[in-house]
Design a protein around this motif. Structure first.
Motif, mmCIF file in Angstrom:
data_model
loop_
_atom_site.group_PDB
_atom_site.id
_atom_site.type_symbol
_atom_site.label_atom_id
_atom_site.label_comp_id
_atom_site.label_asym_id
_atom_site.label_seq_id
_atom_site.Cartn_x
_atom_site.Cartn_y
_atom_site.Cartn_z
ATOM 1 N N ILE A 123 -5.282 0.760 -3.469
ATOM 2 C CA ILE A 123 -4.992 2.000 -2.747
ATOM 3 C C ILE A 123 -6.182 2.413 -1.878
ATOM 4 O O ILE A 123 -6.017 2.805 -0.728
ATOM 5 C CB ILE A 123 -4.608 3.128 -3.739
ATOM 6 C CG1 ILE A 123 -3.219 2.829 -4.321
ATOM 7 C CG2 ILE A 123 -4.626 4.491 -3.060
ATOM 8 C CD1 ILE A 123 -2.745 3.813 -5.358
ATOM 9 N N VAL A 124 -7.399 2.249 -2.416
ATOM 10 C CA VAL A 124 -8.578 2.716 -1.673
ATOM 11 C C VAL A 124 -8.883 1.804 -0.474
ATOM 12 O O VAL A 124 -9.162 2.294 0.621
ATOM 13 C CB VAL A 124 -9.804 2.806 -2.611
ATOM 14 C CG1 VAL A 124 -11.053 3.134 -1.812
ATOM 15 C CG2 VAL A 124 -9.571 3.862 -3.674
ATOM 16 N N TYR B 253 0.825 -1.198 0.000
ATOM 17 C CA TYR B 253 0.000 0.000 0.000
ATOM 18 C C TYR B 253 0.867 1.259 0.000
ATOM 19 O O TYR B 253 0.692 2.152 -0.844
ATOM 20 C CB TYR B 253 -0.908 -0.025 1.224
ATOM 21 C CG TYR B 253 -1.633 1.265 1.531
ATOM 22 C CD1 TYR B 253 -2.469 1.851 0.578
ATOM 23 C CD2 TYR B 253 -1.500 1.888 2.768
ATOM 24 C CE1 TYR B 253 -3.143 3.029 0.870
ATOM 25 C CE2 TYR B 253 -2.173 3.052 3.062
ATOM 26 C CZ TYR B 253 -2.987 3.623 2.110
ATOM 27 O OH TYR B 253 -3.648 4.784 2.398
ATOM 28 N N ILE C 137 4.353 -6.223 -2.774
ATOM 29 C CA ILE C 137 2.998 -6.777 -2.883
ATOM 30 C C ILE C 137 2.965 -8.200 -2.317
ATOM 31 O O ILE C 137 2.017 -8.592 -1.632
ATOM 32 C CB ILE C 137 2.530 -6.785 -4.350
ATOM 33 C CG1 ILE C 137 2.513 -5.362 -4.904
ATOM 34 C CG2 ILE C 137 1.164 -7.447 -4.494
ATOM 35 C CD1 ILE C 137 1.271 -4.586 -4.669
ATOM 36 N N GLU D 291 -3.341 -9.315 -7.754
ATOM 37 C CA GLU D 291 -2.224 -8.490 -8.234
ATOM 38 C C GLU D 291 -0.958 -9.324 -8.407
ATOM 39 O O GLU D 291 -0.120 -9.037 -9.264
ATOM 40 C CB GLU D 291 -1.944 -7.339 -7.252
ATOM 41 C CG GLU D 291 -2.936 -6.193 -7.360
ATOM 42 C CD GLU D 291 -2.596 -5.020 -6.433
ATOM 43 O OE1 GLU D 291 -3.213 -3.966 -6.604
ATOM 44 O OE2 GLU D 291 -1.738 -5.154 -5.539
ATOM 45 N N MET E 223 -3.954 -8.124 -17.103
ATOM 46 C CA MET E 223 -3.174 -6.911 -17.305
ATOM 47 C C MET E 223 -4.083 -5.751 -17.676
ATOM 48 O O MET E 223 -3.837 -4.607 -17.303
ATOM 49 C CB MET E 223 -2.106 -7.119 -18.388
ATOM 50 C CG MET E 223 -0.983 -8.067 -17.986
ATOM 51 S SD MET E 223 -0.387 -7.856 -16.282
ATOM 52 C CE MET E 223 0.622 -6.390 -16.488
ATOM 53 N N LYS E 224 -5.166 -6.076 -18.386
ATOM 54 C CA LYS E 224 -6.131 -5.021 -18.732
ATOM 55 C C LYS E 224 -6.847 -4.510 -17.489
ATOM 56 O O LYS E 224 -7.113 -3.320 -17.350
ATOM 57 C CB LYS E 224 -7.166 -5.588 -19.720
ATOM 58 C CG LYS E 224 -6.942 -5.106 -21.126
ATOM 59 C CD LYS E 224 -8.244 -5.060 -21.920
ATOM 60 C CE LYS E 224 -7.960 -4.401 -23.253
ATOM 61 N NZ LYS E 224 -7.678 -5.381 -24.312
ATOM 62 N N MET F 276 -5.711 -4.510 -14.533
ATOM 63 C CA MET F 276 -4.780 -4.117 -13.471
ATOM 64 C C MET F 276 -4.969 -2.697 -12.940
ATOM 65 O O MET F 276 -4.960 -2.504 -11.720
ATOM 66 C CB MET F 276 -3.339 -4.351 -13.954
ATOM 67 C CG MET F 276 -2.337 -4.593 -12.840
ATOM 68 S SD MET F 276 -2.873 -5.752 -11.567
ATOM 69 C CE MET F 276 -2.362 -7.316 -12.241
ATOM 70 N N PRO F 277 -5.186 -1.674 -13.795
ATOM 71 C CA PRO F 277 -5.360 -0.332 -13.217
ATOM 72 C C PRO F 277 -6.512 -0.273 -12.221
ATOM 73 O O PRO F 277 -6.417 0.415 -11.191
ATOM 74 C CB PRO F 277 -5.658 0.551 -14.427
ATOM 75 C CG PRO F 277 -5.102 -0.186 -15.588
ATOM 76 C CD PRO F 277 -5.201 -1.640 -15.270
ATOM 77 N N TRP F 278 -7.582 -0.989 -12.515
ATOM 78 C CA TRP F 278 -8.745 -0.970 -11.622
ATOM 79 C C TRP F 278 -8.419 -1.687 -10.317
ATOM 80 O O TRP F 278 -8.881 -1.285 -9.252
ATOM 81 C CB TRP F 278 -9.951 -1.599 -12.312
ATOM 82 C CG TRP F 278 -10.161 -0.976 -13.652
ATOM 83 C CD1 TRP F 278 -9.838 -1.484 -14.869
ATOM 84 C CD2 TRP F 278 -10.689 0.337 -13.904
ATOM 85 N NE1 TRP F 278 -10.128 -0.587 -15.856
ATOM 86 C CE2 TRP F 278 -10.660 0.541 -15.299
ATOM 87 C CE3 TRP F 278 -11.190 1.358 -13.084
ATOM 88 C CZ2 TRP F 278 -11.106 1.726 -15.890
ATOM 89 C CZ3 TRP F 278 -11.629 2.530 -13.675
ATOM 90 C CH2 TRP F 278 -11.576 2.699 -15.060
ATOM 91 N N LEU F 279 -7.605 -2.732 -10.416
ATOM 92 C CA LEU F 279 -7.191 -3.442 -9.207
ATOM 93 C C LEU F 279 -6.222 -2.597 -8.385
ATOM 94 O O LEU F 279 -6.307 -2.552 -7.163
ATOM 95 C CB LEU F 279 -6.518 -4.765 -9.584
ATOM 96 C CG LEU F 279 -7.468 -5.865 -10.041
ATOM 97 C CD1 LEU F 279 -6.687 -6.995 -10.691
ATOM 98 C CD2 LEU F 279 -8.283 -6.384 -8.875
ATOM 99 N N ILE F 280 -5.303 -1.931 -9.088
ATOM 100 C CA ILE F 280 -4.331 -1.095 -8.378
ATOM 101 C C ILE F 280 -5.073 -0.008 -7.599
ATOM 102 O O ILE F 280 -4.750 0.274 -6.441
ATOM 103 C CB ILE F 280 -3.328 -0.459 -9.366
ATOM 104 C CG1 ILE F 280 -2.454 -1.548 -9.989
ATOM 105 C CG2 ILE F 280 -2.460 0.580 -8.671
ATOM 106 C CD1 ILE F 280 -1.617 -1.067 -11.161
ATOM 107 N N ALA F 281 -6.093 0.573 -8.231
ATOM 108 C CA ALA F 281 -6.863 1.614 -7.544
ATOM 109 C C ALA F 281 -7.551 1.039 -6.309
ATOM 110 O O ALA F 281 -7.581 1.666 -5.249
ATOM 111 C CB ALA F 281 -7.878 2.230 -8.496
ATOM 112 N N LEU F 282 -8.095 -0.185 -6.431
ATOM 113 C CA LEU F 282 -8.689 -0.840 -5.260
ATOM 114 C C LEU F 282 -7.629 -1.043 -4.185
ATOM 115 O O LEU F 282 -7.893 -0.882 -2.993
ATOM 116 C CB LEU F 282 -9.253 -2.211 -5.651
ATOM 117 C CG LEU F 282 -10.725 -2.334 -6.000
ATOM 118 C CD1 LEU F 282 -11.072 -3.797 -6.191
ATOM 119 C CD2 LEU F 282 -11.600 -1.730 -4.918
#
Lengths: 305, 401
Positions: B193-194, B73, B95, B152, B182-183, B185-191
């Motif tokens: 963090i949140v 995080y 991670i 992740e 991989m597509k 991933m940005p949505w997972l990365i944001a999760l």
């Protein structure tokens, strides 16, 4: 890698946003006892410490004798086998009013901390505002025990299938009559057997009036305070004590009028109001991550978590 | 950064080292102990009571352990803020440590729960959710975040499976799912963090329900803020310590410039913690508690020092020698200790159920189970970094930091 002052500020802003709730935690709406609320009034000046209520409670709720008391029932504190107890206070002095009995059981708070804690609502205020526990959604996390300012819910530490145990005003046991009262004789076991009517059961509003009336009629007999009218947002069990024996001496904690859940629940509902903040933060972060990734893709670099 | 030591590779080498054997033995004994725990209940094996219903397993495994596992995080957050999301070689091991740490926390909860068999209802029976319960949010967030962390990690595992020609099914599965993941991933990365922002701060709100049982110095609406900051400090500190550990043990000389570069951000974070902590106590009229010279005032000042001193160390002018690394190590050690102390205090030392309850100290059984869980985590970490491409850096002669 250039660390800008602005970057540092961004971190600070991030923390500050999360902390904003701390400053303006909304005052939680004050809860009132439900209209059908019933309760108990215990008058320490009437109790003679016969413990008939302790035995009756044990019978009515099928509670085993304390392990330490094989000869006769002599529990020393509330436990998973004892939902109701009479304790003796000895002030040590020679003067009148220096000794007293006190009854302890669940206070049936108007805004109960155990119910605020409970994740799936095993503890809830149910009929007559009585706080009861249902086993099918309890995972045994014991947050209720952490929360209760009176130390009431007890856990069956020595069982592989433990339950949470506390006074439920005999509601779970007895079934109710159409008058909204409890069992055949219309009251919990402890009030039913009390030979001195030191503890009585009835509609909450009537008990409040009765307690105030007793103090008004005998101001020399009682401390001028009804415990439970204000404490922790109010409790459906009320106490009177003899003049010169403060409630704190009887083991009733000194609590302000603020219900225990007010701070954390108010805070939580401020930060998560309408679940807007988490969704908004998620949207912003996801958008930014997605954008930087596209830029890096264009530049032929890999982006990782 | 693709000059050779930016590419993660498996460490390789023998799996069954003496350390691995020791860890597996400890974990194995713990598994046996746990069978006993579930047969007899919590009372006979722990020192928890109705007065102290939460002990070491909550205070350490969950409340502190998940914060120690906040490396993923903290690095995601700091890199995202300062480095514009650019890939960094430290991320994979961070991670992995997080995924293992959160898994350990989740197992710790299950062991501690009196009635764990109903836990499956929690994420499913949404109509029973008590939205007043801070713990509900913490529990759901931790469940979801643990899953997110492993997802992740999945591309790392699949990267290796893709090359396993003797396991065609695994290979096919990996080839099919890697691009999809991989597509996403940005949505997972944001999760990623949140979710920790939510539950790490809420761990602070959660103990506020103890109300009058909590010492006034910790009973403050700012506790979620302190908890959030402390998990970032602990996560960052753990990444530093872990990097230095793999440098020593596996001779992996890795790109650590980002950790040094992030230290100004950590200074801001640490000073914010100290500033708000002190200001809050003074502003709410609790100053007298600071000078009582009882164990609470001592704990308070110890906390403040463990956040303040690392900030001062990190502010020192870099010498561009090995001394910088020593400083970073010291500062990180203090941040981790400070965060742990803050969390232990809020959930343990500053919790007073009343004078008639003895102070809680964990039983040997409780301590052994916690040690066993950590051993299992270390074993899993060692296995995974040897088999899968996690660590970057060349196992070669000394490179500059």
């Amino acid at each position: 890698m250039n660390i800008s002052r602005r970057g540092a500020l961004k971190v600070a802003a991030f923390g500050a946003a999360t902390a904003a709730g701390a400053r303006k935690a909304e005052a939680r709406e004050k809860k009132m006892a439900p209209p059908d609320a019933t309760g108990m009034l215990y008058d320490a000046t009437l109790c003679i410490g016969c413990k008939a209520c302790v035995a009756a409670c044990r019978d009515a709720n099928d509670l085993e004798l304390e392990e330490s008391s094989t000869l006769y029932d002599d529990p020393v504190d509330l436990s998973a086998n004892t939902c109701n107890i009479i304790k003796f206070y000895d002030g040590g002095g020679d003067g009148e009013g220096e000794v007293s009995f006190v009854k302890q059981q669940c206070m049936h708070c108007i805004d109960p901390a155990c119910a605020a804690a409970c994740m799936m609502g095993s503890f809830q205020k149910r009929q007559n505002g009585i706080v009861t526990w249902k086993p099918d959604r309890c995972i045994g996390c014991r947050y209720c025990q952490v929360a209760c300012p009176f130390g009431i819910p007890k856990f069956e530490w020595n069982s592989p299938i433990p339950a949470m145990v506390k006074c439920q005003m005999c509601l779970a046991k007895a079934g109710t009559t159409k008058e909204g009262q409890l069992n055949e004789v219309g009251q919990p076991a402890c009030t039913e057997v009390c030979p001195r009517k030191a503890v009585i059961y009835g509609p909450y509003e009537e008990l409040k009036a009765e307690a105030l009336r007793r103090i008004a009629e005998n101001p020399d007999r009682y401390e001028d305070h009804v415990y439970g009218l204000e404490e922790a947002g109010g409790t459906q069990v009320l106490y009177l004590t003899a003049k010169g024996v403060p409630f704190a001496k009887l083991g009733l904690p000194e609590l302000g009028p603020e219900p225990v859940p007010a701070l954390p629940v108010g805070l939580q509902h401020t930060i998560y109001k309408g679940f807007v903040a988490p969704v908004a933060v998620y949207g912003i972060v996801a958008g930014l991550v997605w954008r930087t990734r596209r830029q890096h893709d264009a530049a032929g670099e890999e982006v990782g978590a | 950064m693709n000059n050779g030591h930016g590419v993660p590779r498996p460490v390789g080498g023998p799996i069954m080292t003496p350390v691995m054997k020791l860890c597996l033995a400890l974990a194995g004994i713990t598994a046996l102990l746990l069978i006993y725990r579930f047969l007899v209940g919590l009372g006979p094996v722990t020192n928890m009571t109705d007065g102290h219903p939460w002990g070491l397993w909550i205070a350490f495994d969950v409340v502190t352990g998940t914060a120690l596992a906040c490396g993923g995080y903290a690095i995601a957050l700091l890199i995202f803020v300062f480095n514009k999301g650019k890939y960094h070689p430290l991320v994979r091991s961070a991670i992995l440590t997080s995924a293992l740490g959160y898994t350990l926390g989740a197992i710790g909860v299950i062991i501690d729960l009196g009635r764990p068999w109903w836990t499956w209802k929690l994420p499913i029976f949404f109509w029973t959710w008590n939205l007043d319960s801070v713990q509900l949010e913490v529990a759901l967030c931790i469940m979801l975040y643990t899953a997110v962390l492993w997802i992740e990690m999945a591309p790392v595992f699949m990267e290796r499976w893709e090359q396993e020609d003797d396991k065609p099914k695994l290979q096919e599965f990996s080839r099919k799912w890697t691009p999809i993941l991989m597509k996403a991933m940005p949505w997972l990365i944001a999760l990623g963090i949140v979710l920790p922002t939510m539950h790490q701060s809420s761990l602070g709100s959660m103990i506020l329900l103890a109300g009058p049982k909590l010492h006034p110095l910790w009973l403050t609406p700012w506790l979620p803020f302190f908890f959030l900051i402390s998990c970032i400090a602990m996560g960052y500190g753990m990444v530093v310590l872990e990097t230095m550990w793999s440098r020593t043990v596996y001779s992996r000389y890795r790109e650590t410039s980002i950790l040094t570069a992030l230290s100004p951000a950590m200074v801001v974070v640490l000073l914010a913690w100290v500033g708000v902590r002190l200001f809050n106590v003074v502003a709410t009229g609790k100053t007298a508690y600071l000078f009582n010279l009882d164990r609470f005032s001592i704990l308070f000042w110890l906390e403040v020092l463990l956040f303040l001193v690392p900030a001062i160390i990190l502010m020192l002018k870099p010498t561009r020698t090995d001394r910088d690394r020593g400083r970073l190590f010291m500062a990180s050690g203090m941040m981790v200790t400070g965060g742990m102390l803050h969390r232990f205090t809020a959930y343990w030392f500053a919790y007073n159920p009343g004078e008639h309850w003895n102070l809680y100290f964990p039983s040997l059984f409780e301590i052994f189970v916690t040690v066993g869980l950590i051993a299992a985590e270390v074993a899993a970490f060692m296995y995974i970094i040897k088999k899968f491409p996690i660590l970057t850096g060349r196992p070669s002669a000394a490179l500059p930091t």
